[in-house]
Design a protein around this motif. Structure first.
Motif, PDB file in Angstrom:
ATOM      1  N   GLY A  22       0.837  -1.199   0.000  1.00  0.00           N
ATOM      2  CA  GLY A  22       0.000   0.000   0.000  1.00  0.00           C
ATOM      3  C   GLY A  22       0.870   1.247   0.000  1.00  0.00           C
ATOM      4  O   GLY A  22       1.843   1.325   0.755  1.00  0.00           O
ATOM      5  N   VAL A  23       0.532   2.178  -0.876  1.00  0.00           N
ATOM      6  CA  VAL A  23       1.266   3.457  -0.931  1.00  0.00           C
ATOM      7  C   VAL A  23       0.263   4.549  -0.592  1.00  0.00           C
ATOM      8  O   VAL A  23      -0.821   4.602  -1.183  1.00  0.00           O
ATOM      9  CB  VAL A  23       1.839   3.714  -2.346  1.00  0.00           C
ATOM     10  CG1 VAL A  23       2.558   5.064  -2.401  1.00  0.00           C
ATOM     11  CG2 VAL A  23       2.764   2.579  -2.779  1.00  0.00           C
ATOM     12  N   VAL A  24       0.605   5.390   0.382  1.00  0.00           N
ATOM     13  CA  VAL A  24      -0.262   6.528   0.668  1.00  0.00           C
ATOM     14  C   VAL A  24       0.593   7.789   0.613  1.00  0.00           C
ATOM     15  O   VAL A  24       1.660   7.843   1.211  1.00  0.00           O
ATOM     16  CB  VAL A  24      -1.007   6.361   2.019  1.00  0.00           C
ATOM     17  CG1 VAL A  24      -0.078   6.204   3.198  1.00  0.00           C
ATOM     18  CG2 VAL A  24      -1.960   7.530   2.240  1.00  0.00           C
ATOM     19  N   HIS A  25       0.122   8.766  -0.189  1.00  0.00           N
ATOM     20  CA  HIS A  25       0.942   9.981  -0.306  1.00  0.00           C
ATOM     21  C   HIS A  25       0.112  11.240  -0.121  1.00  0.00           C
ATOM     22  O   HIS A  25      -1.081  11.300  -0.454  1.00  0.00           O
ATOM     23  CB  HIS A  25       1.697  10.016  -1.643  1.00  0.00           C
ATOM     24  CG  HIS A  25       0.846  10.223  -2.865  1.00  0.00           C
ATOM     25  ND1 HIS A  25       0.372  11.455  -3.231  1.00  0.00           N
ATOM     26  CD2 HIS A  25       0.419   9.357  -3.816  1.00  0.00           C
ATOM     27  CE1 HIS A  25      -0.304  11.342  -4.359  1.00  0.00           C
ATOM     28  NE2 HIS A  25      -0.312  10.082  -4.725  1.00  0.00           N
ATOM     29  N   ALA A  26       0.786  12.254   0.433  1.00  0.00           N
ATOM     30  CA  ALA A  26       0.177  13.575   0.597  1.00  0.00           C
ATOM     31  C   ALA A  26       0.127  14.282  -0.757  1.00  0.00           C
ATOM     32  O   ALA A  26       0.843  13.916  -1.693  1.00  0.00           O
ATOM     33  CB  ALA A  26       1.006  14.392   1.593  1.00  0.00           C
ATOM     34  N   ARG A  27      -0.745  15.324  -0.845  1.00  0.00           N
ATOM     35  CA  ARG A  27      -0.836  16.067  -2.109  1.00  0.00           C
ATOM     36  C   ARG A  27      -0.161  17.437  -2.025  1.00  0.00           C
ATOM     37  O   ARG A  27      -0.117  18.157  -3.018  1.00  0.00           O
ATOM     38  CB  ARG A  27      -2.301  16.204  -2.520  1.00  0.00           C
ATOM     39  CG  ARG A  27      -2.955  14.862  -2.833  1.00  0.00           C
ATOM     40  CD  ARG A  27      -4.291  15.029  -3.525  1.00  0.00           C
ATOM     41  NE  ARG A  27      -5.244  15.739  -2.709  1.00  0.00           N
ATOM     42  CZ  ARG A  27      -6.067  15.160  -1.828  1.00  0.00           C
ATOM     43  NH1 ARG A  27      -6.044  13.854  -1.658  1.00  0.00           N
ATOM     44  NH2 ARG A  27      -6.904  15.886  -1.121  1.00  0.00           N
ATOM     45  N   LEU A  65      -1.014  11.348   7.125  1.00  0.00           N
ATOM     46  CA  LEU A  65      -0.398  10.061   6.743  1.00  0.00           C
ATOM     47  C   LEU A  65      -0.512   8.970   7.815  1.00  0.00           C
ATOM     48  O   LEU A  65      -0.868   7.825   7.473  1.00  0.00           O
ATOM     49  CB  LEU A  65       1.081  10.269   6.364  1.00  0.00           C
ATOM     50  CG  LEU A  65       1.325  10.987   5.031  1.00  0.00           C
ATOM     51  CD1 LEU A  65       2.813  11.297   4.870  1.00  0.00           C
ATOM     52  CD2 LEU A  65       0.843  10.155   3.851  1.00  0.00           C
ATOM     53  N   PRO A  66      -0.235   9.244   9.090  1.00  0.00           N
ATOM     54  CA  PRO A  66      -0.299   8.142  10.067  1.00  0.00           C
ATOM     55  C   PRO A  66      -1.695   7.534  10.169  1.00  0.00           C
ATOM     56  O   PRO A  66      -1.845   6.296  10.185  1.00  0.00           O
ATOM     57  CB  PRO A  66       0.137   8.803  11.378  1.00  0.00           C
ATOM     58  CG  PRO A  66       0.971   9.967  10.964  1.00  0.00           C
ATOM     59  CD  PRO A  66       0.322  10.470   9.705  1.00  0.00           C
ATOM     60  N   GLY A  67      -2.722   8.389  10.225  1.00  0.00           N
ATOM     61  CA  GLY A  67      -4.093   7.877  10.309  1.00  0.00           C
ATOM     62  C   GLY A  67      -4.452   7.056   9.085  1.00  0.00           C
ATOM     63  O   GLY A  67      -5.068   5.986   9.185  1.00  0.00           O
ATOM     64  N   ALA A  68      -4.046   7.555   7.924  1.00  0.00           N
ATOM     65  CA  ALA A  68      -4.371   6.839   6.686  1.00  0.00           C
ATOM     66  C   ALA A  68      -3.634   5.504   6.621  1.00  0.00           C
ATOM     67  O   ALA A  68      -4.199   4.482   6.193  1.00  0.00           O
ATOM     68  CB  ALA A  68      -3.999   7.708   5.477  1.00  0.00           C
ATOM     69  N   ALA A  69      -2.380   5.483   7.060  1.00  0.00           N
ATOM     70  CA  ALA A  69      -1.621   4.217   7.064  1.00  0.00           C
ATOM     71  C   ALA A  69      -2.314   3.207   7.971  1.00  0.00           C
ATOM     72  O   ALA A  69      -2.465   2.022   7.614  1.00  0.00           O
ATOM     73  CB  ALA A  69      -0.185   4.470   7.520  1.00  0.00           C
ATOM     74  N   ASP A  79       1.411  -6.270   2.957  1.00  0.00           N
ATOM     75  CA  ASP A  79       2.671  -6.733   3.547  1.00  0.00           C
ATOM     76  C   ASP A  79       3.535  -5.564   4.004  1.00  0.00           C
ATOM     77  O   ASP A  79       4.409  -5.733   4.858  1.00  0.00           O
ATOM     78  CB  ASP A  79       3.438  -7.576   2.521  1.00  0.00           C
ATOM     79  CG  ASP A  79       2.659  -8.815   2.139  1.00  0.00           C
ATOM     80  OD1 ASP A  79       2.473  -9.674   3.008  1.00  0.00           O
ATOM     81  OD2 ASP A  79       2.204  -8.908   0.982  1.00  0.00           O
ATOM     82  N   ALA A  80       3.312  -4.404   3.414  1.00  0.00           N
ATOM     83  CA  ALA A  80       4.054  -3.199   3.814  1.00  0.00           C
ATOM     84  C   ALA A  80       3.305  -1.977   3.292  1.00  0.00           C
ATOM     85  O   ALA A  80       2.567  -2.060   2.303  1.00  0.00           O
ATOM     86  CB  ALA A  80       5.476  -3.216   3.259  1.00  0.00           C
ATOM     87  N   ILE A  81       3.524  -0.876   3.989  1.00  0.00           N
ATOM     88  CA  ILE A  81       2.934   0.409   3.583  1.00  0.00           C
ATOM     89  C   ILE A  81       4.088   1.387   3.349  1.00  0.00           C
ATOM     90  O   ILE A  81       5.075   1.386   4.099  1.00  0.00           O
ATOM     91  CB  ILE A  81       2.036   0.980   4.713  1.00  0.00           C
ATOM     92  CG1 ILE A  81       0.881   0.034   5.044  1.00  0.00           C
ATOM     93  CG2 ILE A  81       1.538   2.380   4.366  1.00  0.00           C
ATOM     94  CD1 ILE A  81      -0.209  -0.046   4.007  1.00  0.00           C
ATOM     95  N   ILE A  82       3.946   2.202   2.320  1.00  0.00           N
ATOM     96  CA  ILE A  82       4.925   3.263   2.082  1.00  0.00           C
ATOM     97  C   ILE A  82       4.184   4.594   2.221  1.00  0.00           C
ATOM     98  O   ILE A  82       3.226   4.853   1.487  1.00  0.00           O
ATOM     99  CB  ILE A  82       5.555   3.147   0.677  1.00  0.00           C
ATOM    100  CG1 ILE A  82       6.195   1.763   0.483  1.00  0.00           C
ATOM    101  CG2 ILE A  82       6.586   4.263   0.462  1.00  0.00           C
ATOM    102  CD1 ILE A  82       6.653   1.476  -0.940  1.00  0.00           C
ATOM    103  N   ALA A  83       4.592   5.412   3.184  1.00  0.00           N
ATOM    104  CA  ALA A  83       3.933   6.705   3.431  1.00  0.00           C
ATOM    105  C   ALA A  83       4.833   7.817   2.896  1.00  0.00           C
ATOM    106  O   ALA A  83       5.994   7.927   3.292  1.00  0.00           O
ATOM    107  CB  ALA A  83       3.688   6.889   4.924  1.00  0.00           C
ATOM    108  N   ALA A 151      10.573  -1.311   1.433  1.00  0.00           N
ATOM    109  CA  ALA A 151       9.259  -1.920   1.697  1.00  0.00           C
ATOM    110  C   ALA A 151       9.240  -3.382   1.268  1.00  0.00           C
ATOM    111  O   ALA A 151       8.714  -4.248   1.977  1.00  0.00           O
ATOM    112  CB  ALA A 151       8.169  -1.125   0.968  1.00  0.00           C
ATOM    113  N   VAL A 152       9.848  -3.670   0.113  1.00  0.00           N
ATOM    114  CA  VAL A 152       9.880  -5.070  -0.366  1.00  0.00           C
ATOM    115  C   VAL A 152      10.705  -5.922   0.600  1.00  0.00           C
ATOM    116  O   VAL A 152      10.277  -7.014   1.018  1.00  0.00           O
ATOM    117  CB  VAL A 152      10.454  -5.142  -1.803  1.00  0.00           C
ATOM    118  CG1 VAL A 152      10.747  -6.590  -2.189  1.00  0.00           C
ATOM    119  CG2 VAL A 152       9.480  -4.511  -2.786  1.00  0.00           C
ATOM    120  N   GLU A 153      11.868  -5.445   0.953  1.00  0.00           N
ATOM    121  CA  GLU A 153      12.725  -6.216   1.874  1.00  0.00           C
ATOM    122  C   GLU A 153      11.996  -6.481   3.195  1.00  0.00           C
ATOM    123  O   GLU A 153      11.962  -7.620   3.685  1.00  0.00           O
ATOM    124  CB  GLU A 153      14.022  -5.450   2.139  1.00  0.00           C
ATOM    125  CG  GLU A 153      14.892  -6.143   3.179  1.00  0.00           C
ATOM    126  CD  GLU A 153      16.246  -5.466   3.383  1.00  0.00           C
ATOM    127  OE1 GLU A 153      16.641  -4.629   2.554  1.00  0.00           O
ATOM    128  OE2 GLU A 153      16.914  -5.809   4.374  1.00  0.00           O
TER     129      GLU A 153
END
Ligand code: DLZ
Length: 162
Positions: A22-27, A65-69, A79-83, A151-153
Motif C-alpha cells: 500500500g502506498v499513501v501519499h500527501a498532495r 499520513l499516520p491515520g491513513a496508514a 505486507d508493507a505500507i509506504i507513506a 518496503a519489499v525487503e
C-alpha cells in the motif's frame, strides 16, 4: 570518490512477486511527490511486485499520513505500507510540529500494527532540497526508489519471521 559503503544501507535484492504493497501519499508539494511515487513504483517493478498488488491512495497533507496508514492496514491485507510526504519549512513552527508528529505517528503505526511502514517523508528546508531528493536536479537521487526497495525487503522479512 567517496566510499559508497560508508553512506546509506548496502542494498539487498529481493523478489517481491508475492507481496501486496500500500502506498499513501500527501498532495502538498505535488510535483515532488509525483516523482517520489514514480521512484517507488520503479523499485517495486524492479522487484517484480505485480501492478495489481500495488494500491495507491492520497491524503491532503503529511499530517494525515499516520491515520491513513493505520486505516489501510486495518482495511486490507498489506505486507508493507509506504507513506510519502514532502514537508518544506516555512516561516512558522508548523513544520516542526507536523514533522515530529508524523514521524512519531508512522513509527507508532508500524510497531502497533506489526506491519512495516516505510518512512517516505522528506523534511527539508527548501524546495531545492526536496527536488534533489526526488532526483529532479543534477546529481540528485530519487529517494522513492530506496523506499520501494525497503518496503519489499521488510515485507518479505515480515513473512519469513512470522
Ligand atoms: C498546512 C501544511 C503546511 C503549512 N505545509 C505542509 C507541507 O509542507 N507539506 C505537507 O504535506 N502538508 C502541509 N500542510 C498540510 C498539513 O499536512 C495538513 O494536511 C493540514 O494541516 C490539514 O490537516
Amino acid at each position: 570518490m567517496a566510499d559508497a559503503s560508508l553512506k546509506g544501507a548496502m542494498p539487498e535484492t529481493h523478489d517481491g512477486r508475492s507481496l501486496r504493497i500500500g502506498v499513501v501519499h500527501a498532495r502538498w508539494n505535488r510535483a515532488v511527490i509525483d516523482k517520489l511515487v514514480f521512484g517507488v513504483r520503479q523499485a517495486l517493478h524492479d522487484c517484480n511486485v505485480p501492478n495489481d498488488n500495488i494500491v495507491v491512495q492520497t491524503v491532503p497533507g503529511s499530517w494525515e499520513l499516520p491515520g491513513a496508514a493505520a486505516e489501510l492496514i486495518s482495511g486490507s491485507d498489506f505486507d508493507a505500507i509506504i507513506a510519502i510526504g514532502v514537508l518544506i519549512k516555512g516561516e512558522t513552527m508548523h513544520f516542526e510540529y507536523i514533522a515530529d508528529a508524523v514521524s512519531q505517528g508512522l513509527m507508532r503505526v508500524q510497531v502497533d500494527k506489526c506491519i512495516p511502514v516505510t518512512f517516505g517523508v522528506l523534511t527539508v528546508l527548501t524546495e531545492e532540497q526536496a527536488m534533489a531528493r526526488a532526483g529532479m536536479s543534477a546529481g540528485g537521487h530519487n529517494h522513492g526508489e530506496d523506499w520501494g526497495f525497503a518496503a519489499v525487503e521488510m515485507g518479505l522479512k515480515r513473512k519469513l519471521w512470522r
